[in-house]
Each structure stands twice: as structure tokens, then as C-alpha cells.
Design an enzyme around this catalytic site. Structure first.
Site, mmCIF file in Angstrom:
data_model
loop_
_atom_site.group_PDB
_atom_site.id
_atom_site.type_symbol
_atom_site.label_atom_id
_atom_site.label_comp_id
_atom_site.label_asym_id
_atom_site.label_seq_id
_atom_site.Cartn_x
_atom_site.Cartn_y
_atom_site.Cartn_z
ATOM 1 N N ARG A 1 43.468 23.560 62.077
ATOM 2 C CA ARG A 1 43.495 22.905 60.801
ATOM 3 C C ARG A 1 42.567 23.456 59.820
ATOM 4 N NH1 ARG A 1 41.538 16.814 60.641
ATOM 5 N NH2 ARG A 1 39.747 17.655 61.484
ATOM 6 N N SER B 1 53.722 27.659 76.687
ATOM 7 C CA SER B 1 54.064 28.438 77.968
ATOM 8 C C SER B 1 55.323 27.981 78.358
ATOM 9 C CB SER B 1 52.949 27.961 78.886
ATOM 10 O OG SER B 1 53.413 28.065 80.422
ATOM 11 N N TYR C 1 47.903 21.328 82.634
ATOM 12 C CA TYR C 1 48.317 22.597 81.707
ATOM 13 C C TYR C 1 49.588 22.507 81.327
ATOM 14 C CZ TYR C 1 49.308 27.679 80.983
ATOM 15 O OH TYR C 1 49.870 28.828 80.390
ATOM 16 N N LYS D 1 50.401 22.296 77.087
ATOM 17 C CA LYS D 1 51.131 23.321 76.527
ATOM 18 C C LYS D 1 52.653 22.671 75.992
ATOM 19 C CE LYS D 1 48.791 26.807 77.341
ATOM 20 N NZ LYS D 1 47.999 27.459 76.002
#
Length: 262
Positions: free
Chosen positions: A127, A146, A169, A173
């Protein structure tokens, strides 16, 4: 008559690469510099300088230290390098967070810490940079998702001693893709593009050497029949940063050898 400039030419472009000394970051940094960009390579203290000393590359690359998970450090970092290097034309963020824990071992604190390291820190940094780009009327943001932001890992690939790619994870992602879509819409009218890249299997050199059976199982899952090389990520990043992708925003670009095609 002078030929028209190539839409892939990055000469004179200021690119910030966060996580630039990592397995995928190194090739990305070198490729961008070879294409004429002025690259700010940021990573954990000492890592960027060590990488560039070993690479012995004479291009325009500046190594800097940054713990991208420290949200208090991000705005001062942006202000410092905006003043010293100018507003970037491109931002690439390859950082990530995960735990080595199995699903049953994961605590609420673990999950929250990874959320902070992946989503919160990426949001704060992106941002801040996007606001500068918007004021300048141009810019390209490349975030990293991913294959596991779109599909679940196949546990049959992760035989012992490997752990199945962790849930936190993949959840983070997946969130990265939505962040990019939102930012693409929010900043689009200001000339700022935002996309994600989703790498497939790109195990680092240490894993490839130590776990050949695991690499073979990964390769069998890929239509192209092999794991990826870091330069193949660098090419995708360079494309999304360049004018060749000037009408592309809000997408996720899979670089996975076809992993998610079946």
C-alpha cells in the site's frame, strides 16, 4: 530511422525487489538488472550484500537490509529509499512465512504469526509503495502467491522425512491473490497495475541434492516432467513489470509447468 523500443526493455526503470537474496529472488534481481533496470535488492540483514559479492555482477544493483515481517520498519524503509532512489516503477515481493509444524501441532499463535508475516506485512508495504506510484501516475506491483494458493498439496508426494506443505502457507498464498485483485481495482485508474505470480515446484538446491526421491515425485506430478529453474520465475516477473504487460492487471500468472492444469 530509429527502431521502436522493445516493450520488454527495462532501461531506466527503478525496481524494488523484496526478498531479492532468496532462491527465486537472486535470479530475478540479476535478470532485471541485465534488462537495464536499476534494482534495489532488499533482504534480511547481510543477505543481499553477501549474494551480490558472490554474484560479482556489475549492473545497477543496490543491496539493502530489511526485515519485511517487521511492519514498524516498512514505512520508514519506503520513505528512506523514495528519497534516496526515487519512486519505484516496479515492486516485487517474494517474501513468505510458514512454520515447519504439522497440522495437529499448529497453534493459534503460530497461525497468526504467519498471517502477519505473509499478508499483513505485504499489505502495509505494498500500500505504501502503491500510493507513491499512484501519485506518479504509473507503476507495476508483482506479489507472490503459489500453486498451493489454488490447490491443496498431495500428501503422497511428501513422504518422510518431508512434511506436507503447511496449511497456513496455502491459506496465506490464496489471500495474496485476492489482495492483488483488490489493489488492481483500487489503483487501476491511477495507472498502477497489480498481479500475482504462482510458482509451482521450485525446490532449492539443498533440497534437490539431499532429497532426490522427493524431487522425482514432484516431477512426476508436473506435465513438463521436471521442477522449475529460478530463471523461469525471473522471466515471468520481468514480463509483468514491462510495457509488454501494460494492459494486464488483477491476474494470477501460474509458472508451474502445468501443475494446476490437471
Amino acid at each position: 530511422m530509429n527502431p521502436a523500443p522493445s516493450p520488454f526493455d527495462l532501461t531506466g526503470q527503478r525496481i524494488w525487489v523484496i526478498g531479492g537474496a532468496g532462491w527465486l529472488g537472486q535470479s530475478t534481481v540479476l535478470t532485471l538488472a541485465e534488462m537495464g533496470a536499476s534494482v534495489l535488492c532488499a533482504d534480511l540483514p547481510g543477505r543481499s550484500a553477501a549474494f551480490l559479492d558472490k554474484a560479482s555482477f556489475a549492473g545497477d544493483i543496490t543491496p539493502v537490509d530489511l526485515d519485511a515481517h517487521d511492519t514498524d520498519a516498512l514505512i520508514p524503509f519506503v520513505e528512506k529509499y523514495k528519497s534516496g532512489h526515487g519512486v519505484p516503477h516496479g515492486l516485487v515481493n517474494l517474501t513468505y512465512a510458514a512454520t515447519p509444524k504439522r497440522l495437529a501441532e499448529l497453534t493459534a499463535e503460530d497461525f497468526d504469526e504467519v498471517n502477519h508475516g505473509n499478508l499483513t506485512s505485504t499489505f502495509i508495504l505494498t500500500r505504501a509503495v502503491a500510493d507513491l506510484m499512484a501519485a506518479a501516475g504509473q507503476g507495476s506491483l508483482v506479489l507472490f502467491s503459489s500453486m498451493y494458493g489454488g490447490v491443496s498439496p498431495d500428501p503422497r508426494i511428501y513422504e518422510s522425512p518431508m512434511n506436507t506443505n503447511p496449511i497456513e502457507y496455502g491459506v496465506n498464498k490464496a489471500g495474496m491473490r485476492q489482495m492483488a485483485r483488490y489493489l488492481a481495482v483500487h489503483y487501476g485508474a491511477s495507472g498502477v497495475r497489480c498481479n500475482t505470480i504462482s510458482p509451482g515446484p521450485f525446490p532449492n538446491a539443498g533440497i534437490q541434492e539431499a532429497q532426490p526421491e522427493f524431487i522425482a515425485r514432484l516431477s512426476q506430478k508436473v506435465p513438463l516432467g521436471r521442477v522449475g529453474a529460478p530463471v523461469e520465475i525471473a522471466g515471468a516477473v520481468s514480463f509483468l513489470l514491462s510495457d509488454a504487460a501494460s494492459y494486464i492487471t488483477g491476474i494470477d500468472l501460474p509458472v508451474d509447468g502445468g501443475w494446476t492444469a490437471w
